[in-house]
Design an enzyme around this catalytic site. Structure first.
Site, short mmCIF file in Angstrom:
data_model
loop_
_atom_site.label_atom_id
_atom_site.label_comp_id
_atom_site.label_asym_id
_atom_site.label_seq_id
_atom_site.Cartn_x
_atom_site.Cartn_y
_atom_site.Cartn_z
N ASP A 1 1.25 8.39 -8.22
CA ASP A 1 2.48 8.69 -7.51
C ASP A 1 3.75 8.44 -8.32
OD1 ASP A 1 0.87 9.33 -5.38
OD2 ASP A 1 1.24 7.45 -4.30
N ARG B 1 0.83 -1.20 0.00
CA ARG B 1 0.00 0.00 0.00
C ARG B 1 0.87 1.25 0.00
NH1 ARG B 1 -4.64 -0.25 4.12
NH2 ARG B 1 -5.28 1.44 2.75
N CYS B 2 0.28 2.33 -0.47
CA CYS B 2 0.94 3.62 -0.53
C CYS B 2 1.52 3.97 0.84
CB CYS B 2 -0.09 4.66 -0.95
SG CYS B 2 0.59 6.28 -1.28
N PRO B 3 2.74 4.42 0.91
CA PRO B 3 3.63 4.86 -0.16
C PRO B 3 4.69 3.83 -0.56
CG PRO B 3 4.50 5.67 1.89
CD PRO B 3 3.24 4.87 2.23
#
Length: 75
Positions: free
Chosen positions: A45, A12-14
Site C-alpha cells: 500500500d 491494521r490496514c488501512p
C-alpha cells in the site's frame, strides 16, 4: 536518519497508510519520514500510494515482520 518517525506497529490496514498520508501533509518539502509498520499490506500500500503522489520512496525494507519505509516529502 529521518526528520520524523511514524511508528504504525500494531495497526491494521488501512491505518498505516492513512497515518502516513496525514503525517506527510504536515511536513515541509525536503524533510524525510521513517514509517515502521507490522501490517504486511503496508509493503504494497505505501509504495503504491507514493507512486501516485508527489513524495518519493527513498528506501523500503523488511526484517522480522517489521516493514520500514523512508519517504522524502516533496512540494
Amino acid at each position: 536518519m529521518a526528520d520524523r518517525t511514524l511508528n504504525a506497529s500494531g495497526l491494521r490496514c488501512p491505518m498505516p497508510l492513512l497515518k502516513t498520508k496525514l503525517e506527510l501533509n504536515t511536513m515541509s518539502p525536503g524533510e524525510t519520514l521513517e514509517v515502521i509498520a507490522t501490517d504486511a499490506g503496508s509493503a504494497r500500500d505505501i509504495p503504491a500510494f507514493l507512486e501516485l503522489s508527489r513524495h518519493h520512496l527513498v528506501s523500503a525494507s523488511e526484517a522480522d515482520g517489521h516493514f520500514r519505509f523512508v519517504i522524502k516529502c516533496s512540494d
